[in-house]
Every structure is written in structure tokens, then in C-alpha cells.
Design a protein around this motif. Structure first.
Motif, PDB file in Angstrom:
ATOM      1  N   LYS A   1       0.735  -1.179  -0.017  1.00  0.00           N
ATOM      2  CA  LYS A   1      -0.077   0.066   0.051  1.00  0.00           C
ATOM      3  C   LYS A   1       0.871   1.201   0.034  1.00  0.00           C
ATOM      4  O   LYS A   1       0.687   2.195  -0.869  1.00  0.00           O
ATOM      5  CB  LYS A   1      -0.905   0.109   1.246  1.00  0.00           C
ATOM      6  CG  LYS A   1      -1.841   0.963   1.390  1.00  0.00           C
ATOM      7  CD  LYS A   1      -3.048   0.730   2.378  1.00  0.00           C
ATOM      8  CE  LYS A   1      -3.749   1.915   2.685  1.00  0.00           C
ATOM      9  NZ  LYS A   1      -2.974   2.750   3.738  1.00  0.00           N
ATOM     10  N   ASP A   2       1.836   1.473   0.870  1.00  0.00           N
ATOM     11  CA  ASP A   2       2.593   2.542   1.083  1.00  0.00           C
ATOM     12  C   ASP A   2       4.238   2.506   0.801  1.00  0.00           C
ATOM     13  O   ASP A   2       4.705   3.718   0.790  1.00  0.00           O
ATOM     14  CB  ASP A   2       2.394   3.091   2.422  1.00  0.00           C
ATOM     15  CG  ASP A   2       1.070   3.123   2.949  1.00  0.00           C
ATOM     16  OD1 ASP A   2       0.249   3.779   2.127  1.00  0.00           O
ATOM     17  OD2 ASP A   2       0.746   3.148   4.217  1.00  0.00           O
ATOM     18  N   GLY A   3       4.592   1.479   0.541  1.00  0.00           N
ATOM     19  CA  GLY A   3       5.992   1.463   0.075  1.00  0.00           C
ATOM     20  C   GLY A   3       6.299   1.937  -1.180  1.00  0.00           C
ATOM     21  O   GLY A   3       5.571   1.998  -2.241  1.00  0.00           O
ATOM     22  N   ILE A   4       7.544   2.666  -1.530  1.00  0.00           N
ATOM     23  CA  ILE A   4       7.764   3.328  -2.722  1.00  0.00           C
ATOM     24  C   ILE A   4       9.198   2.304  -2.876  1.00  0.00           C
ATOM     25  O   ILE A   4      10.078   2.718  -2.512  1.00  0.00           O
ATOM     26  CB  ILE A   4       7.805   4.610  -2.667  1.00  0.00           C
ATOM     27  CG1 ILE A   4       6.470   5.149  -2.174  1.00  0.00           C
ATOM     28  CG2 ILE A   4       8.299   5.195  -3.969  1.00  0.00           C
ATOM     29  CD1 ILE A   4       6.628   6.614  -1.921  1.00  0.00           C
ATOM     30  N   VAL A   5       9.046   1.980  -4.525  1.00  0.00           N
ATOM     31  CA  VAL A   5      10.278   1.306  -5.021  1.00  0.00           C
ATOM     32  C   VAL A   5      11.253   2.424  -5.690  1.00  0.00           C
ATOM     33  O   VAL A   5      10.606   3.138  -6.554  1.00  0.00           O
ATOM     34  CB  VAL A   5      10.215   0.196  -5.919  1.00  0.00           C
ATOM     35  CG1 VAL A   5      11.285  -0.337  -6.591  1.00  0.00           C
ATOM     36  CG2 VAL A   5       9.229  -0.739  -5.364  1.00  0.00           C
TER      37      VAL A   5
END
Ligand code: 5GP
Length: 192
Positions: A10-14
């Protein structure tokens, strides 16, 4: 899928360079409810182990370790990044290369806070190449204490650390293992 994995999706950014940014719930703003679920899960996975203390490394490991410690009923010790090379022999030291900052730090733990024969659970936020863990394991061994287990929030399974630590025979419990991530599409694939 567990709560941590859901939160990562939901909230992790690669980011480019194999970095997962999780500062909205783990590395800057902190989701304490989630940390509590993680602590509960580690308590279950390390059931029956003789754990006298939790050892982590500053800065991001500290909060996770403290919430986990409430489930184990033990103190937390964190390895500090040494500010001076003027160490007085009262410290255990290890060299740790930072994956995110690409620099080397000497980390220290006072000899007062880890004793011979103690059972130590190591906790950290990320496992990438395993340098941080190797440093912490080195400190535990120098103290004559014993690594009872290692709890990691997010293991990047496509980097070498997890395999190396498991090959060394440690019980490594990572709550989310990422097998692949793509910064262009933002796709994250977890290990089953
Ligand atoms: P290692 O020593 O295993 O190579 O890297 C572990 C340390 O690097 C962790 O303590 C964490 O602070 C940092 N780290 C490694 N990979 C990532 C990442 O993808 N995202 C974030 N936020 N930190 C990372």
C-alpha cells in the motif's frame, strides 16, 4: 499475506538502485500498531528460545526492537555509531558498511550491556547484503553471548544477506521477504 506485506504494497515506494522507501510507516513516521503486530509474530516464531536481551542498531532498528521487547519482557541494547575513534577498551566494536549511505561506520556497544552466556535476539528493519547483521553478530560473539535468533522486518531476498545468514546456521525470521521489485512499474513480489 501478513499486515507488514499489505502495508508495503500500500505505502512502500520502490526507488531506483534497489531501495524500498518505507518512511511513511517504518523509517521516519512510525506505525506503532504495526510494530506491535510484528513483535507478537517474532514472539511466536522464537517461542522456547532463551532470550535475555534484544540487540539492534541505530537508528531505524530501535523503535521496532523496543516494541518487540515488550512481548519478550527484556531490555533493548542498540549499537551506536561511534563519533570518535578514541575508544577506551570498554566497548565492543564492529565495522559496518551502510547499504543506503555507502559509507563505513564503526558501531559500538558498551561491555556493560552484553554479558557472557546471555541469549541475544537481534532485530533490525532491513536485511540487504547483511553487513549490519554481521557487525552485530560479531559483537555478540566478542561478548561470549549467544545469538538465539534474528528478526528482520523486510528482507530483500534478491540480495545476498539472507542466504549468507541462513547458511551460517542462524534462525532468521524475516516478516516480509521481497524476491523482486521494479522501480519503473512499482511492482513488488513477495516470497511465498
Ligand atoms: P545490509 O547491512 O544488510 O546491507 O543493509 C541493512 C541496512 O541498510 C538496514 O539497517 C537499513 O537501514 C538499510 N537498508 C538496506 N536496504 C534498504 C532499503 O531498501 N530501504 C531502506 N529504507 N533501508 C535499507
Amino acid at each position: 499475506m501478513n499486515a507488514l506485506q499489505e502495508k508495503i504494497l500500500k505505502d512502500g515506494i520502490v526507488k531506483q538502485g534497489n531501495i524500498l522507501k518505507v518512511d511513511s510507516f517504518l523509517n521516519h513516521q512510525m506505525d506503532v500498531e504495526l510494530f506491535n503486530e510484528m513483535g507478537k509474530e517474532w514472539k511466536k516464531r522464537f517461542e522456547g528460545k532463551k532470550i535475555d536481551k534484544i540487540l539492534t542498531i541505530e537508528a531505524s532498528g530501535i523503535a521496532i526492537a523496543c516494541i518487540a521487547a515488550q512481548h519478550f519482557g527484556v531490555p533493548v541494547v542498540f549499537a551506536k555509531k561511534a563519533k570518535s575513534v578514541n575508544l577506551d577498551g570498554e566497548m565492543y566494536t564492529a565495522e559496518v558498511e551502510s547499504f543506503t549511505h555507502k559509507n563505513k561506520n564503526t558501531v559500538i556497544v558498551s561491555k556493560k550491556f552484553i554479558s557472557e552466556g546471555e541469549g541475544i535476539l537481534i532485530i533490525d528493519d532491513f536485511l540487504a547484503n547483511g553487513c549490519a547483521l554481521q557487525g552485530l553478530i560479531h559483537i555478540v560473539q566478542a561478548a561470549g553471548a549467544h545469538v538465539e535468533g534474528i528478526g528482520i522486518a523486510i528482507e530483500k531476498g534478491f540480495q545476498a544477506g539472507g542466504r549468507m545468514i541462513r547458511n551460517m546456521g542462524y534462525q532468521l525470521e524475516s516478516l516480509a521477504i521481497i524476491d523482486a521489485m521494479d522501480w519503473e512499474t512499482g511492482t513488488i513480489t513477495f516470497r511465498e
